[in-house]
Write a protein that holds these residues in place. Structure first.
Motif, PDB file in Angstrom:
ATOM      1  N   VAL A 110       0.831  -1.211   0.000  1.00 61.95           N
ATOM      2  CA  VAL A 110       0.000   0.000   0.000  1.00 61.95           C
ATOM      3  C   VAL A 110       0.860   1.254   0.000  1.00 61.95           C
ATOM      4  CG1 VAL A 110      -1.968  -1.157   1.064  1.00 61.95           C
ATOM      5  CG2 VAL A 110      -0.295   0.018   2.530  1.00 61.95           C
ATOM      6  N   ALA A 111       2.080   1.177   0.572  1.00 57.74           N
ATOM      7  CA  ALA A 111       2.980   2.330   0.566  1.00 57.74           C
ATOM      8  C   ALA A 111       3.432   2.666  -0.847  1.00 57.74           C
ATOM      9  CB  ALA A 111       4.191   2.054   1.454  1.00 57.74           C
ATOM     10  N   LYS A 112       3.652   1.639  -1.669  1.00 56.31           N
ATOM     11  CA  LYS A 112       4.060   1.871  -3.050  1.00 56.31           C
ATOM     12  C   LYS A 112       2.912   2.434  -3.892  1.00 56.31           C
ATOM     13  CE  LYS A 112       7.641  -1.711  -3.211  1.00 56.31           C
ATOM     14  NZ  LYS A 112       8.041  -3.027  -3.786  1.00 56.31           N
ATOM     15  N   GLN A 113       1.703   2.033  -3.554  1.00 56.99           N
ATOM     16  CA  GLN A 113       0.554   2.432  -4.354  1.00 56.99           C
ATOM     17  C   GLN A 113       0.000   3.799  -3.973  1.00 56.99           C
ATOM     18  OE1 GLN A 113      -2.894   0.004  -3.964  1.00 56.99           O
ATOM     19  NE2 GLN A 113      -3.668   0.473  -6.008  1.00 56.99           N
ATOM     20  N   GLN A 114       0.109   4.158  -2.683  1.00 58.06           N
ATOM     21  CA  GLN A 114      -0.527   5.380  -2.206  1.00 58.06           C
ATOM     22  C   GLN A 114       0.446   6.160  -1.330  1.00 58.06           C
ATOM     23  OE1 GLN A 114      -3.112   6.692  -3.162  1.00 58.06           O
ATOM     24  NE2 GLN A 114      -4.041   7.973  -1.596  1.00 58.06           N
TER      25      GLN A 114
END
Length: 285
Positions: free
Chosen positions: A194-198
């Motif tokens: 989720v850190a990479k996506q958002q």
């Protein structure tokens, strides 16, 4: 008899021989843990009888505010560019999924109301996704689920929230045992994905603990805090205070802000944590 009365009776003895030992026993039986018990006794042993209860409350409240959240503990993060992604995790049986429903209910009533999407990423526990979907239907909240990889479910949920213009994703991560390294690694993977996506995600990482399990709650908090940076604790099943000292023990061991208390099964039974009020409740009338 209230906690403060039990301790005051012990400290009021003329014969001081077993005072400390008996006071320690009272606090340990109430699940305060060794470290918090020592700190409390060091403080209250110095005060006069008339100040005893107030000193006990002050000491407990100070321990409970060791890690202030920097504002309203009930104010959940927003993202500069929605959606805000909130991971909610804990071992099986703590009331994690019900807590997610309570959080969604709270967010919907916050200000003009936040729009929420559930991510059913607890793919390891049979029936977990179905339980979350039942809550989603009841609350009118969309729910993204799947089988297999929890990180993939979280990824899809963030993408779905962005497409639908929703501002918050609550991710129900796997109900994992804190002693199982493989499952803790899976939680780390969800956080990385989720850190990479958002940007900025996860904006909240909330650990749910059962307040009635005593020192097991301390062990769980330590293990999860070592695996992922926590933004807050939610302590459940505190409709009584018989085991309420475990909250103090957890905060003494893992200085992470306590954000909410679960005090019942209803959607409104999620109380914003207030250290002074909790200390008064714990010490007793």
């Amino acid at each position: 008899m209230a906690l403060w009365q039990k301790l005051a009776r012990v400290f009021g003895r003329r014969d001081p021989g077993s005072v400390r030992e008996d006071a320690e026993r009272i606090l340990l039986e109430a699940d305060f843990g060794v470290a918090a018990t020592e700190e409390i006794l060091e403080q209250v042993a110095r005060v006069s009888d008339g100040e005893f209860r107030a000193a006990l409350e002050r000491t407990i409240a100070r321990i409970l505010t060791a890690a202030p959240p920097g504002g309203d503990p009930g104010g959940l993060a927003r993202a500069a560019r929605p959606p805000a992604v909130m991971l909610v995790f804990g071992v099986n049986g703590v009331g994690k999924t019900t807590t997610i429903a309570k959080l969604a209910h709270r967010l919907a009533r916050e200000g003009e109301g936040r729009s929420v999407l559930f991510a059913a990423a607890d793919t390891f526990r049979a029936g977990a996704a179905e339980q979350l979907r039942i809550w989603a239907d009841r609350l009118g909240v969309p729910c993204v689920g799947g089988r297999g990889d929890p990180a993939a479910v979280a990824f899809d949920a963030v993408a779905a929230a962005r497409v639908r213009g929703l501002d918050t994703v609550l991710v129900d991560t796997a109900g994992r045992l804190h002693t199982e390294d493989q499952l803790l690694e899976e939680l780390k993977k969800v956080a990385r994905v989720v850190a990479k996506q958002q940007p900025g995600a996860p904006h909240e990482s909330l650990l749910v603990l059962d307040g009635t399990v005593g020192q097991n709650a301390v062990h769980q908090a330590k293990a999860f805090a070592a695996a992922i940076p926590l933004t807050g604790l939610i302590v459940t099943k505190l409709d009584g205070t018989a085991k309420g000292g475990s909250v103090v023990a957890v905060e003494r061991a893992v200085p992470v802000p306590i954000r909410f208390l679960g005090t019942g099964e209803g959607l409104d039974d999620l109380e914003v944590f207030d250290a002074a009020r909790y200390a008064r409740r714990l010490v007793g009338d």
